[in-house]
Design a protein around this motif. Structure first.
Motif, mmCIF file in Angstrom:
data_model
loop_
_atom_site.group_PDB
_atom_site.id
_atom_site.type_symbol
_atom_site.label_atom_id
_atom_site.label_comp_id
_atom_site.label_asym_id
_atom_site.label_seq_id
_atom_site.Cartn_x
_atom_site.Cartn_y
_atom_site.Cartn_z
ATOM 1 N N ASP A 1 105.192 -28.238 43.414
ATOM 2 C CA ASP A 1 105.740 -27.287 44.371
ATOM 3 C C ASP A 1 104.655 -26.923 45.379
ATOM 4 O OD1 ASP A 1 108.242 -27.148 43.041
ATOM 5 O OD2 ASP A 1 107.371 -25.788 41.561
ATOM 6 N N PRO A 2 105.020 -26.307 46.506
ATOM 7 C CA PRO A 2 104.001 -25.890 47.470
ATOM 8 C C PRO A 2 102.929 -25.028 46.805
ATOM 9 C CG PRO A 2 106.157 -25.735 48.473
ATOM 10 C CD PRO A 2 106.387 -26.074 47.037
ATOM 11 N N GLY A 3 101.672 -25.400 47.034
ATOM 12 C CA GLY A 3 100.553 -24.680 46.428
ATOM 13 C C GLY A 3 100.081 -25.260 45.111
ATOM 14 N N ASP A 4 100.833 -26.207 44.518
ATOM 15 C CA ASP A 4 100.433 -26.818 43.240
ATOM 16 C C ASP A 4 99.376 -27.894 43.476
ATOM 17 O OD1 ASP A 4 102.304 -25.202 42.108
ATOM 18 O OD2 ASP A 4 103.699 -26.806 41.561
ATOM 19 N N THR A 5 98.499 -28.053 42.470
ATOM 20 C CA THR A 5 97.404 -29.016 42.552
ATOM 21 C C THR A 5 97.386 -29.882 41.298
ATOM 22 O OG1 THR A 5 96.063 -27.461 43.842
ATOM 23 C CG2 THR A 5 94.912 -29.291 42.801
ATOM 24 N N VAL B 1 86.352 -37.123 40.620
ATOM 25 C CA VAL B 1 87.418 -36.117 40.596
ATOM 26 C C VAL B 1 88.294 -36.338 41.822
ATOM 27 C CG1 VAL B 1 88.012 -33.677 40.602
ATOM 28 C CG2 VAL B 1 85.964 -34.447 39.392
ATOM 29 N N LEU B 2 89.596 -36.495 41.586
ATOM 30 C CA LEU B 2 90.582 -36.654 42.655
ATOM 31 C C LEU B 2 91.516 -35.448 42.654
ATOM 32 C CD1 LEU B 2 91.572 -40.355 41.975
ATOM 33 C CD2 LEU B 2 90.266 -39.575 43.917
ATOM 34 N N VAL B 3 91.865 -34.994 43.844
ATOM 35 C CA VAL B 3 92.762 -33.855 43.996
ATOM 36 C C VAL B 3 93.982 -34.288 44.800
ATOM 37 C CG1 VAL B 3 93.076 -31.662 45.211
ATOM 38 C CG2 VAL B 3 91.086 -32.003 43.763
ATOM 39 N N LEU B 4 95.185 -33.964 44.276
ATOM 40 C CA LEU B 4 96.427 -34.091 45.023
ATOM 41 C C LEU B 4 97.040 -32.697 45.083
ATOM 42 C CD1 LEU B 4 96.099 -36.861 43.238
ATOM 43 C CD2 LEU B 4 98.383 -37.334 44.098
ATOM 44 N N ARG B 5 97.236 -32.178 46.284
ATOM 45 C CA ARG B 5 97.788 -30.828 46.416
ATOM 46 C C ARG B 5 98.980 -30.859 47.370
ATOM 47 N NH1 ARG B 5 93.837 -26.077 47.839
ATOM 48 N NH2 ARG B 5 93.462 -26.232 45.579
ATOM 49 N N ARG B 6 100.029 -30.189 46.973
ATOM 50 C CA ARG B 6 101.178 -29.977 47.860
ATOM 51 C C ARG B 6 100.888 -28.726 48.689
ATOM 52 N NH1 ARG B 6 106.983 -30.148 47.000
ATOM 53 N NH2 ARG B 6 107.842 -30.777 49.024
ATOM 54 N N PRO B 7 100.694 -28.859 49.980
ATOM 55 C CA PRO B 7 100.277 -27.700 50.767
ATOM 56 C C PRO B 7 101.351 -26.634 50.831
ATOM 57 C CG PRO B 7 100.805 -29.555 52.191
ATOM 58 C CD PRO B 7 100.840 -30.083 50.779
ATOM 59 N N THR B 8 100.891 -25.408 50.951
ATOM 60 C CA THR B 8 101.821 -24.286 51.098
ATOM 61 C C THR B 8 102.400 -24.275 52.509
ATOM 62 O OG1 THR B 8 100.517 -22.993 49.541
ATOM 63 C CG2 THR B 8 102.032 -21.780 50.939
ATOM 64 N N VAL B 9 103.701 -24.085 52.604
ATOM 65 C CA VAL B 9 104.369 -24.018 53.912
ATOM 66 C C VAL B 9 104.416 -22.565 54.332
ATOM 67 C CG1 VAL B 9 106.451 -24.501 55.218
ATOM 68 C CG2 VAL B 9 105.755 -26.047 53.374
ATOM 69 N N HIS B 10 103.658 -22.229 55.363
ATOM 70 C CA HIS B 10 103.615 -20.843 55.831
ATOM 71 C C HIS B 10 104.788 -20.577 56.764
ATOM 72 C CE1 HIS B 10 99.661 -20.284 54.089
ATOM 73 N NE2 HIS B 10 99.286 -21.422 54.663
#
Length: 399
Positions: A326-330, A387-396
């Motif tokens: 979801d938005p904000g999840d990493t 270390v790899l990061v995948l993040r769903r950005p938050t929709v402001h």
């Protein structure tokens, strides 16, 4: 890569192929000219490269707008002959099989990196042999010691140049994808020799999904780097050919069994849909990834069926793990060097979960480095770490 630099590299490869130059010498020539030409072209200068083949030899001349110091010449992986300050000339032995140049710069670069790795292996073996000879003889000890020191210094210089280029060729930058933020940090065991068996790959599939591969090959040094590169390349090829995602690890293992019978590597794959956040994970013997929700505790994502990596008995990923970002999840993917620095993987995972929670809003671009720095505050067991990061950005609102 700049288009004008691409043309220079392609011209050198074509000339080397037509003259029958050894692949290792070609790799060192292309790397040497790249190290000279890239900063010059970026600064807006002119770089002219001329080639001429005759009597089983290839002559290559590079002319720059600025003087190249002797110190800079000595640092190149293939030493040029003396000339005026702005001109450098190389003469390479030819006469080998004529090979057409690969028009794809990425594939040609991979071939050259493997040739450089092979050359580094040869230099290392020569170094060991020289040390053995030194230990067995009582005559000429001083002369052999001086020779050893000189060759050690040459090896260190060659490694330094090779490793700088390896970083760009083997550790690709994250693709720009709307709907996902991607970031990575790599920490080698030895800062002076930044190569090992921890490698990753990521690319966008024709259907828009993002594919991520993270590999930890058994062993250390250039051999494990070659094994890890072989695995990432095999999985990329199979994925782009359209083979089912759940079958990729097992199919890669079967494909490579005859080519690299000694290769063993743990693998974790991720397949994320940037539009929906739907993400599937296939785990072949790799540390469990971490899911950090926008709110709530961070948690490990254990596979429902334990899978095995490439080169292991009964390789495969078992059943997939599926999550919705979801938005904000990493989502964090990592190699075991992150959680084993204190020699206790369970304690390391507990610390990682706590750090992941407290840094859930940390910018994705710098989060991998921040986690490695904090997890490696005490290092009793040093190991390569990715270390790899995948993040769903938050929709402001308002965007």
């Amino acid at each position: 890569m700049r288009p004008d630099l691409d043309r220079i590299r392609a011209r050198l490869r074509t000339a080397c192929g037509e003259a029958g130059v050894d692949p290792g010498d070609r790799a060192r020539l292309v790397l040497a000219v790249t190290l000279l030409a890239e900063p010059a072209l970026t600064a807006g200068e002119t770089v002219d490269v001329a080639t001429a083949a005759s009597d089983r030899r290839l002559a290559v001349t590079a002319r720059l707008d600025h003087a190249v110091s002797q110190h800079s010449r000595n640092a190149l992986p293939l030493l040029p002959e003396r000339g005026d300050d702005e001109t450098l000339t190389w003469h390479l032995a030819g006469g080998g099989p004529v090979t057409p140049a690969d028009p794809d710069d990425e594939r040609a670069t991979r071939e050259e990196m493997l040739a450089l790795i092979s050359r580094a292996d040869t230099l290392t073996q020569e170094q060991r042999q020289l040390k053995h000879e030194l230990a067995e003889t009582n005559s000429g000890v001083l002369a052999m010691y001086v020779d050893l020191e000189q060759r050690d210094e040459q090896l260190r210089r060659a490694h330094a140049v090779i490793f700088r280029e390896l970083e760009d060729a083997l550790r690709p930058r994250p693709p720009a994808v709307a709907g996902l933020e991607l970031a990575v940090h790599y920490s080698p065991t030895d800062q002076d020799s930044p190569t090992g068996g921890d490698l990753y790959d990521w690319f966008v599939l024709p259907d828009g999904q993002v594919h991520v591969t993270l590999v930890d090959a058994v062993g250390h040094g250039v051999t494990s780097t070659r094994h890890a590169l072989t695995v990432t390349h095999a999985i990329r090829t199979l994925a782009l050919e359209g083979h089912p995602f759940p079958d990729l690890i097992a199919r890669a293992s079967r494909t490579l069994a005859a080519i690299e019978p000694d290769l063993m590597a743990t693998v974790i794959l991720a397949r994320a849909d940037p539009a929906t956040g739907r993400t599937r994970l296939a785990n072949g013997g790799h540390p469990e990834p971490v899911l950090v929700k926008a709110s709530g505790p961070a948690r490990l994502l254990p596979a429902p069926v334990i899978g095995r990596g490439v080169g292991f008995p009964d390789p495969g990923s078992g059943r997939l793990v599926e999550v919705d970002l979801d938005p904000g999840d990493t989502l964090l993917l990592y190699t075991d060097g992150l959680v084993e620095s204190r020699k206790d993987i369970d304690e390391g995972q507990v610390r990682l979960l706590a750090l992941a929670e407290t840094h859930r809003t940390h910018p994705a671009a710098t989060l991998p480095r921040e986690l490695v720095t904090r997890m490696h505050d005490v290092v009793r067991h040093a190991d390569d770490t990715v270390v790899l990061v995948l993040r769903r950005p938050t929709v402001h609102s308002g965007q």
